[in-house]
Write a protein that holds these residues in place. Structure first.
Motif, short mmCIF file in Angstrom:
data_model
loop_
_atom_site.label_atom_id
_atom_site.label_comp_id
_atom_site.label_asym_id
_atom_site.label_seq_id
_atom_site.Cartn_x
_atom_site.Cartn_y
_atom_site.Cartn_z
N LEU A 91 -5.65 6.43 4.59
CA LEU A 91 -4.69 5.65 3.82
C LEU A 91 -4.88 4.15 3.99
O LEU A 91 -4.16 3.35 3.37
CB LEU A 91 -3.26 6.04 4.21
CG LEU A 91 -2.84 7.46 3.85
CD1 LEU A 91 -1.53 7.83 4.52
CD2 LEU A 91 -2.72 7.62 2.34
N GLY A 92 -5.83 3.76 4.84
CA GLY A 92 -6.09 2.34 5.06
C GLY A 92 -5.04 1.65 5.91
O GLY A 92 -4.83 0.44 5.79
N VAL A 93 -4.38 2.40 6.79
CA VAL A 93 -3.36 1.84 7.68
C VAL A 93 -4.03 1.45 8.99
O VAL A 93 -4.59 2.31 9.68
CB VAL A 93 -2.22 2.84 7.93
CG1 VAL A 93 -1.15 2.23 8.83
CG2 VAL A 93 -1.61 3.29 6.61
N GLY A 94 -3.98 0.17 9.33
CA GLY A 94 -4.61 -0.31 10.55
C GLY A 94 -3.83 0.09 11.80
O GLY A 94 -2.65 0.46 11.73
N ASP A 95 -4.49 -0.01 12.94
CA ASP A 95 -3.85 0.35 14.21
C ASP A 95 -2.62 -0.51 14.48
O ASP A 95 -1.68 -0.06 15.14
CB ASP A 95 -4.84 0.20 15.37
CG ASP A 95 -5.94 1.25 15.33
OD1 ASP A 95 -5.76 2.27 14.63
OD2 ASP A 95 -6.99 1.03 15.96
N HIS A 96 -2.64 -1.74 13.98
CA HIS A 96 -1.54 -2.66 14.23
C HIS A 96 -0.45 -2.58 13.16
O HIS A 96 0.56 -3.29 13.25
CB HIS A 96 -2.06 -4.10 14.27
CG HIS A 96 -2.67 -4.54 12.98
ND1 HIS A 96 -3.95 -4.18 12.61
CD2 HIS A 96 -2.17 -5.27 11.95
CE1 HIS A 96 -4.21 -4.71 11.41
NE2 HIS A 96 -3.15 -5.36 11.00
N GLN A 97 -0.66 -1.72 12.15
CA GLN A 97 0.27 -1.67 11.03
C GLN A 97 1.20 -0.46 11.11
O GLN A 97 0.91 0.53 11.78
CB GLN A 97 -0.50 -1.62 9.71
CG GLN A 97 -1.26 -2.91 9.40
CD GLN A 97 -2.02 -2.81 8.09
OE1 GLN A 97 -2.75 -1.84 7.85
NE2 GLN A 97 -1.88 -3.81 7.24
N GLN A 98 2.32 -0.57 10.40
CA GLN A 98 3.27 0.52 10.29
C GLN A 98 3.34 0.96 8.82
O GLN A 98 3.32 0.12 7.92
CB GLN A 98 4.66 0.09 10.77
CG GLN A 98 4.66 -0.31 12.24
CD GLN A 98 6.06 -0.68 12.72
OE1 GLN A 98 6.87 0.18 13.04
NE2 GLN A 98 6.33 -1.98 12.78
N LEU A 99 3.43 2.27 8.62
CA LEU A 99 3.46 2.82 7.28
C LEU A 99 4.88 3.24 6.92
O LEU A 99 5.49 4.06 7.61
CB LEU A 99 2.53 4.04 7.19
CG LEU A 99 2.53 4.79 5.85
CD1 LEU A 99 2.07 3.89 4.71
CD2 LEU A 99 1.65 6.04 5.95
N VAL A 100 5.39 2.65 5.85
CA VAL A 100 6.70 3.02 5.31
C VAL A 100 6.47 3.86 4.07
O VAL A 100 5.81 3.42 3.13
CB VAL A 100 7.54 1.78 4.96
CG1 VAL A 100 8.87 2.20 4.33
CG2 VAL A 100 7.79 0.93 6.19
N VAL A 101 7.01 5.07 4.07
CA VAL A 101 6.87 5.97 2.93
C VAL A 101 8.20 6.04 2.19
O VAL A 101 9.23 6.35 2.79
CB VAL A 101 6.44 7.38 3.38
CG1 VAL A 101 6.50 8.35 2.21
CG2 VAL A 101 5.04 7.35 3.97
N ALA A 102 8.17 5.73 0.90
CA ALA A 102 9.33 5.95 0.04
C ALA A 102 9.14 7.31 -0.63
O ALA A 102 8.10 7.55 -1.24
CB ALA A 102 9.45 4.84 -0.99
#
Length: 595
Positions: free
Chosen positions: A232-243
């Protein structure tokens, strides 16, 4: 129901009838015949989980059939074709006999099916009311004469004290002419027995508690979290918000159609990714083209739009937060420990004794007027509570559903189960289009000569051009298709691996065609080259930096420094440089600016 021997009928004549429809059948030696009955794309996706019970068993032949009793017909035919199973028309399917029928829907003339019927829900349990005002009810196709669809019925009278039954647990959907149609009604949790006994006591002897195969696949997928996040292209430092939205006026998307735009414009760009899960009925009621049109600006701002058939479960596993509604997806998210914020308008159609009602009561209620980040923070604080509520009621057999279903199905067919354990597989890695590079409004605030705070906002969802607000610098990729943004960009960027000429040649074209551009930037992870409209150019080498950091981050900051009046000769004095992103993450760089 017809007894088992009568159902099988004459083997030779039955084989001939099937062979006339599908010549491949004639090559098989009287396999067990299983009919998988689907209603729409939603029920078809759930059916595939159940069919895993027949994995590697050459004794079983599965046929798919479609009742065509749903108003949501778009997308069903290509979905069925993609499964690779043989398909029978609904009329043909009802004329033949089978060893077992499995249905994940309640529409169509199921009472005419010549097989023992195993009824499996196509969502998380049984949670919604049967109500004419309930936008989850599709139509009166199932039984137009039923009093449940009669506007004069006391069940629709607000003053009535009669309790509305739950969809899937009531006589209107389980019985025909006084007879219970399914041979077995699968309940995912034992608590559903009490509600079945209340709403349709005649069906109670057919009830079996067999867990939830969809939830079990989520559990099996948890070890794949990092793989899904990479896809999904989410980096280690990023947070994924799913709507996540079910369908209807009271769903998340129905009440807040621009929710993802708000998330993308308000959450720190460098720390968050945003994904959207829409119920298949939303996709197929409006069409994929319309869904893409409605979310076009959000996709240009980095939205990850999940395929309606598969990908949603991987996104839940990959997520850090879920903003949802009263649909099953929100419940599954909470059950695997994801903090949830819920739109609660849909509770008007929810059985107040159901698990979803309990989760909505425990979760943070979405307030569109309040900052999103604060609501996510509160959801994280309530996570233990919402996880406990959801996990308590999602299944009575965690991890054991497909095994119990297989036992029941083979018992109906009258043959021993295969000797190997049943398959419980992780869901596939999602295939998501990352979309084009994002045009970003970039605002810098220098705390001292070597420390700068940086905020980046996707231009597609924060249109400062229309409002006249030009706070910050507009940075675009040279592939930007929005001509208005491209012409007004201050800085134009290109990845070095995408450059098909020299930097000087590319920069000349940028300045010739884009009148607003003042700096042309060609960047890579280790080396970047900047060119100004005045003809100045220099190279920046990144000697060290945080792994996974955007390679354009540092050169863009230096380009902005040039635009705001810092002479090129003074850029070397910025080494080492510390960037603090809008979310508070600190990224330090050692840089070199060769002469």
């Amino acid at each position: 129901m017809v007894d088992g021997e009568a159902q099988r009928g004459d083997a030779s004549s039955h084989g001939a009838r099937i062979g006339a429809l599908h010549p491949r059948w004639a090559t098989l030696k009287e396999p067990l015949r299983v009919l998988a009955i689907i209603h729409n794309v939603t029920s078809a996706t759930r059916m595939l989980d159940v069919l895993d019970a027949f994995d590697s068993d050459p004794r079983v032949q599965v046929f798919l059939t479609w009742t065509r009793s749903s108003i949501f017909t778009n997308g069903v035919e290509p979905f069925l074709a993609a499964t690779g199973y043989l398909e029978l028309g609904w009329e043909h399917a009802r004329a033949l006999t089978f060893d077992l029928a499995i249905t994940t829907s309640l529409g169509g003339e199921l009472h005419e099916v010549q097989a023992p019927i195993l009824r499996i829900p196509h969502g998380m349990g049984y949670n919604r009311f049967l109500d004419r005002g309930n936008d989850k009810l599709e139509s009166t196709i199932h039984n137009p004469q039923s009093t449940i669809h009669n506007p004069q019925s006391t069940i629709h009278n607000p003053q009535s004290t009669i309790r509305k039954p739950a969809f899937g647990l009531s006589p209107e959907w389980l019985m025909h002419e006084g007879r219970v149609v399914p041979s077995a009604i699968v309940l995912s949790h034992s608590e559903q027995r009490d509600r079945l006994a209340r709403d349709c006591p005649e069906a109670l002897p057919t009830a079996v508690v067999a867990g939830d195969p969809c939830y079990d696949r989520l559990l099996a997928s948890l070890p794949q979290r990092r793989r899904y996040r990479r896809a999904l292209g989410v980096g280690d430092h990023q947070q994924l918000v799913v709507a996540s939205s079910t369908w209807g006026d009271n769903s998340l998307f129905g009440r807040h159609p621009t929710i993802v735009n708000r998330l993308l414009s308000s959450l720190p760009h460098d720390e968050f990714r945003v994904a959207l899960i829409l119920h298949p009925n939303v996709w197929h009621a409006h069409g994929p083209g319309q869904i893409n049109a409605w979310t076009a600006s959000a996709q240009r701002a980095g939205l990850l739009l999940l395929d309606p058939r598969e990908g949603w479960r991987a996104a839940l596993v990959a997520s850090d937060y879920v903003i949802g509604d009263c649909g099953s997806t929100s419940y599954y998210a909470a059950a695997i420990g994801r903090p949830v914020v819920l739109e609660d308008a849909g509770t008007v159609a929810i059985d107040d004794t159901s698990p979803i009602a309990a989760l909505v009561s425990a979760a943070v209620t979405l307030d569109a007027r309040q900052p999103v980040l604060a609501q996510l923070t509160e959801a994280a604080q309530r996570r233990d509570r919402t996880e406990k509520v959801a996990a308590q009621w999602v299944t009575s057999l965690p991890g054991g559903s497909i095994g119990e279903l297989r036992r029941i199905m083979y018992a109906f067919m009258g043959v021993p189960e295969p000797g190997h354990p049943p398959l419980v597989s992780a869901v596939p890695t999602p295939q998501v289009d990352p979309g084009p590079p994002i045009a970003l409004w970039t605002v810098t605030h220098w705390e001292d000569d070597r420390r700068v705070r940086l905020r980046r906002i996707p231009a597609a969802v924060a249109d400062r051009l229309a409002s006249g607000d030009r706070d910050g610098v507009l940075v675009v990729d040279d592939s930007e298709k929005d001509h208005r943004l491209a012409r007004l960009a201050d800085i134009v960027c290109v990845r070095a691996e995408e450059l098909g000429c020299t930097v000087s040649e590319w920069a000349e074209e940028v300045f010739a065609h884009l009148p607003g551009a003042q700096v042309a930037l060609c960047y890579s992870h280790g080396r970047s080259e900047l060119r100004t409209r005045l003809g100045d150019g220099f190279v920046v080498r990144v000697m060290s930096g945080e792994r996974g950091a955007d390679p354009a981050l540092l050169p863009v900051v230096l380009a902005i420094r040039l635009l705001t009046g810092t002479p090129r000769a003074e850029l070397a004095a910025l080494d080492p440089l510390t960037l603090v992103t809008d979310g508070g993450r600190t990224v330090s760089f050692t840089i070199e600016t060769p002469a």
